[in-house]
Write an enzyme that holds these catalytic residues in place. Structure first.
Site, PDB file in Angstrom:
ATOM      1  N   TYR A  81       0.740  -1.286  -0.026  1.00  0.00           N
ATOM      2  CA  TYR A  81      -0.016  -0.039  -0.025  1.00  0.00           C
ATOM      3  C   TYR A  81       0.871   1.111  -0.004  1.00  0.00           C
ATOM      4  O   TYR A  81       2.115   1.404   0.803  1.00  0.00           O
ATOM      5  CB  TYR A  81      -1.072   0.042   1.094  1.00  0.00           C
ATOM      6  N   ILE A 154      10.667  -2.475  -0.052  1.00  0.00           N
ATOM      7  CA  ILE A 154      11.277  -2.602  -1.189  1.00  0.00           C
ATOM      8  C   ILE A 154      10.766  -3.488  -2.233  1.00  0.00           C
ATOM      9  O   ILE A 154      10.468  -4.664  -1.821  1.00  0.00           O
ATOM     10  CB  ILE A 154      12.894  -2.817  -1.098  1.00  0.00           C
ATOM     11  N   GLY A 155      10.774  -3.085  -3.543  1.00  0.00           N
ATOM     12  CA  GLY A 155      10.472  -3.868  -4.786  1.00  0.00           C
ATOM     13  C   GLY A 155      10.869  -3.179  -6.099  1.00  0.00           C
ATOM     14  O   GLY A 155      10.627  -1.936  -6.235  1.00  0.00           O
ATOM     15  N   CYS A 185       3.484  -7.437   1.917  1.00  0.00           N
ATOM     16  CA  CYS A 185       4.410  -8.535   1.224  1.00  0.00           C
ATOM     17  C   CYS A 185       3.874  -9.954   1.391  1.00  0.00           C
ATOM     18  O   CYS A 185       4.925 -10.637   1.361  1.00  0.00           O
ATOM     19  CB  CYS A 185       5.672  -8.361   1.926  1.00  0.00           C
TER      20      CYS A 185
END
Lengths: 231, 78
Positions: A81, A154-155, A185
Site C-alpha cells: 500500500y 522495497i520492490g 508483502c
C-alpha cells in the site's frame, strides 16, 4: 557518479509509473546517466510479480468506494500500500556504471533507509531473508505493536541492468491503518512509521530532502569511480 | 543452436525463478528482444535473446527455479 533528482510531489501512481518509463528510456539512451524520482502517492495498492490477490483483504467494491486503485506492476515482491504519509524513492540507476549485482543493490537501498532513519535517531536494521527495513519496537505505544515492525518496503525491476521502482518509507502514522487492507508483502507483519516511533509530527517534505541527501552521500561515496568503485 | 543460459546476477545469487516467458516455443525472436523475465528476492529482471531465430525449446516453465549457468532454452538461429 552524478544523477538527476526529480521531485514529483504528491502524485498519483499511474503518472509516476509512466514518468519512470520515460526516464528509464532516457537513461537507456544515454541521455541521462541515472536519476532519482521522489514523491508521495495518493492511496494506491500495487501488486508485484509474486503477489497473490488474496493478500488484498477487502472487496473490489469497497476499494472503489474508498477510491483506492489497484495496479499489477512489474516489480518484484507481493502486495503493498502507498499513501501520502510515505516518501517514495524510485532510483533509475544504470547498474552497469555501478556493479551488476541485484542483491547488492537491494542491500544498498536498505542501507540508504537505515542511514536516513539514523538521522532521526531511529535504530533500524535488516531482517535477513525479509528484504526491507525493520525496527525493534520494545513496547506497544498505541501507534504500533511491540516486536519487529517494518518501516520501509522495497520492490524493484531491472531491465538491461537499469533499475526502476524502488523503496517506500513510512513517515506519518495516519497511513498505517490502511495497511490493514492488505497482507503486506504476503506476510503476517506489523508496520510502523517515523511518527509512531518518535511520538511527534513529522513533515514528509523534510524527510524527502534528507532522503535525497542520503542517496547522494551513499552512492557517491560508495561508487564514485575515482574512488575505485564499491568498497 | 544457441543456448540461453542464466547469467551471473551477483555474488550471493545462485538461482532465480522464471516469472514470465515473452515468447512460446516455435515463435520467432529477434536478438535483444526480451525473452524471459526472472525474479530473485524483491527484484525482477529481464534476459534478452542472445540472437535472432526460432525459440526451439524451453526447459524451465513459469514458476520453476533455475541455477546460474543452467540452460533455460534453445534458439535455432535464423
Amino acid at each position: 557518479m552524478e544523477f538527476s533528482i526529480f521531485d514529483l510531489g504528491l502524485t498519483n501512481f499511474k503518472d509516476s509509473w509512466s514518468l519512470q518509463r520515460d526516464i528509464f528510456n532516457r537513461v537507456q539512451n544515454g541521455k541521462l546517466s541515472s536519476a532519482l524520482l521522489l514523491c508521495q502517492h495518493y492511496p494506491v495498492i500495487t501488486l508485484g510479480r509474486s503477489a497473490k490477490k488474496k493478500n488484498i483483504l477487502i472487496s473490489e467494491e469497497k476499494l472503489k468506494y474508498l477510491g483506492i486503485p489497484v495496479y499489477e506492476i512489474e516489480r518484484g515482491g507481493d502486495v503493498t500500500y502507498h499513501g501520502p504519509g510515505q516518501v517514495i524513492a524510485y532510483p533509475i540507476f544504470n547498474l552497469q556504471l555501478f556493479k551488476k549485482d541485484i542483491h547488492l543493490f537491494l542491500r544498498q537501498l536498505e542501507e540508504v533507509a537505515i542511514n536516513l532513519l539514523a538521522e532521526f535517531k531511529i535504530e533500524a536494521r535488516r531482517n535477513p531473508g525479509y528484504t526491507g527495513v525493520w525496527v525493534d519496537c520494545p513496547k506497544n505505544n498505541g501507534n504500533h505493536r511491540s516486536g519487529l515492525n517494518k518501516i520501509a518496503s522495497i520492490g524493484i525491476a531491472i531491465r538491461n541492468w537499469i533499475t526502476f521502482h524502488g523503496i517506500s518509507i513510512n513517515i506519518q502514522k495516519s497511513d498505517l491503518e490502511r495497511f490493514n487492507l492488505i497482507k503486506p508483502c504476503g506476510l503476517d507483519i506489523e508496520v510502523t512509521s517515523i511518527e509512531s516511533i518518535l511520538g511527534n509530527t513529522i513533515e514528509v517534505t523534510s524527510v524527502k530532502e534528507k532522503l535525497a541527501q542520503t542517496f547522494k552521500t551513499f552512492f557517491r561515496m560508495s561508487f564514485s569511480p575515482q574512488q575505485g568503485g564499491y568498497a | 543452436m544457441t543456448k540461453v543460459v542464466l547469467p551471473e546476477l551477483g555474488e550471493s545469487i545462485n538461482k532465480a525463478t522464471i516469472s514470465y516467458w515473452y515468447f512460446q516455443e516455435g515463435e520467432k525472436v529477434q536478438e535483444k528482444d526480451d525473452l524471459v523475465e526472472l525474479t530473485t528476492d524483491k527484484a525482477t529482471f529481464n534476459l534478452p535473446s542472445p540472437c535472432s531465430g526460432a525459440l526451439r525449446e524451453i526447459f524451465f516453465r513459469e514458476g520453476e527455479t533455475a541455477n546460474i549457468g543452467e540452460v533455460l532454452a534453445i534458439i535455432e538461429e535464423a
